[in-house]
Design a protein around this motif. Structure first.
Motif, mmCIF file in Angstrom:
data_model
loop_
_atom_site.group_PDB
_atom_site.id
_atom_site.type_symbol
_atom_site.label_atom_id
_atom_site.label_comp_id
_atom_site.label_asym_id
_atom_site.label_seq_id
_atom_site.Cartn_x
_atom_site.Cartn_y
_atom_site.Cartn_z
ATOM 1 N N TYR A 68 0.836 -1.208 0.000
ATOM 2 C CA TYR A 68 0.000 0.000 0.000
ATOM 3 C C TYR A 68 0.870 1.257 0.000
ATOM 4 O O TYR A 68 0.464 2.290 -0.521
ATOM 5 C CB TYR A 68 -0.956 0.013 1.198
ATOM 6 N N ASP A 84 -0.959 -6.131 -7.577
ATOM 7 C CA ASP A 84 -2.335 -6.151 -7.098
ATOM 8 C C ASP A 84 -2.733 -4.801 -6.518
ATOM 9 O O ASP A 84 -2.093 -4.304 -5.594
ATOM 10 C CB ASP A 84 -2.524 -7.226 -6.021
ATOM 11 N N PRO A 86 -5.899 -2.982 -4.674
ATOM 12 C CA PRO A 86 -7.153 -3.334 -4.015
ATOM 13 C C PRO A 86 -8.337 -2.596 -4.630
ATOM 14 O O PRO A 86 -8.220 -1.445 -5.064
ATOM 15 C CB PRO A 86 -6.930 -2.896 -2.568
ATOM 16 N N VAL A 90 -12.744 -3.326 -1.176
ATOM 17 C CA VAL A 90 -11.743 -3.766 -0.199
ATOM 18 C C VAL A 90 -11.264 -2.566 0.618
ATOM 19 O O VAL A 90 -11.184 -2.624 1.844
ATOM 20 C CB VAL A 90 -10.552 -4.470 -0.891
#
Length: 153
Positions: A68, A84, A86, A90
């Protein structure tokens, strides 16, 4: 004073989530002219910044994936996202869970002085208050972006 801060926490985050849930899914990844990021980025940034400021992410909390920081930290851009990312659902779920953890902060910790002032804040409570201020700034960006995108449709 602490009761006011906790009430502001609930009000700010609840209003932020309400506004996020009101954005059509097709708008979250549009980057309108004149804006540096997308609504998707702002949502993840608010979550990540609050986790960093309040819970010392990524050093002292494992509630969010470490990537993140690469996706949502200051200076990052959706155009450079890899791996990936989110979904909004999510992120929204994580915002709600984070609020639950924020409400569990012991009142006495709000008066604890920081080792060094950070962004002009001297106590942990001031830092929490700054995180809420920051969240409201980004909510304003989201609302402005939503209007610009909807007007351009």
């Amino acid at each position: 004073m602490s009761e006011l801060l906790f009430n502001n926490m609930e009000l700010t985050r609840s209003f932020f989530i309400k506004n996020v849930e009101a954005v059509e899914e097709g708008l979250v990844d549009v980057q309108p002219e004149g804006f540096n990021n997308t609504i998707h980025w702002h949502i993840g940034h608010v979550l990540t910044a609050a986790e960093s400021l309040i819970f010392n992410f990524p050093k002292s909390t494992n509630h969010l994936p470490v990537n993140y920081m690469e996706l949502f930290a200051r200076g990052t851009k959706p155009a450079e996202w890899k791996g990936d990312v989110p979904s909004i659902s999510v992120l929204t779920s994580q915002l709600k869970e984070q609020l639950s953890r924020m409400k569990e902060i012991p009142v006495e910790s709000l008066n604890v002085e920081l080792k060094e002032p950070f962004l002009g804040q001297k106590t942990f409570g001031e830092l929490v208050n700054f995180a809420l201020f920051h969240e409201n700034l980004h909510l304003g960006h989201i609302q402005a972006m939503k209007r610009v995108i909807e007007t351009a449709k």
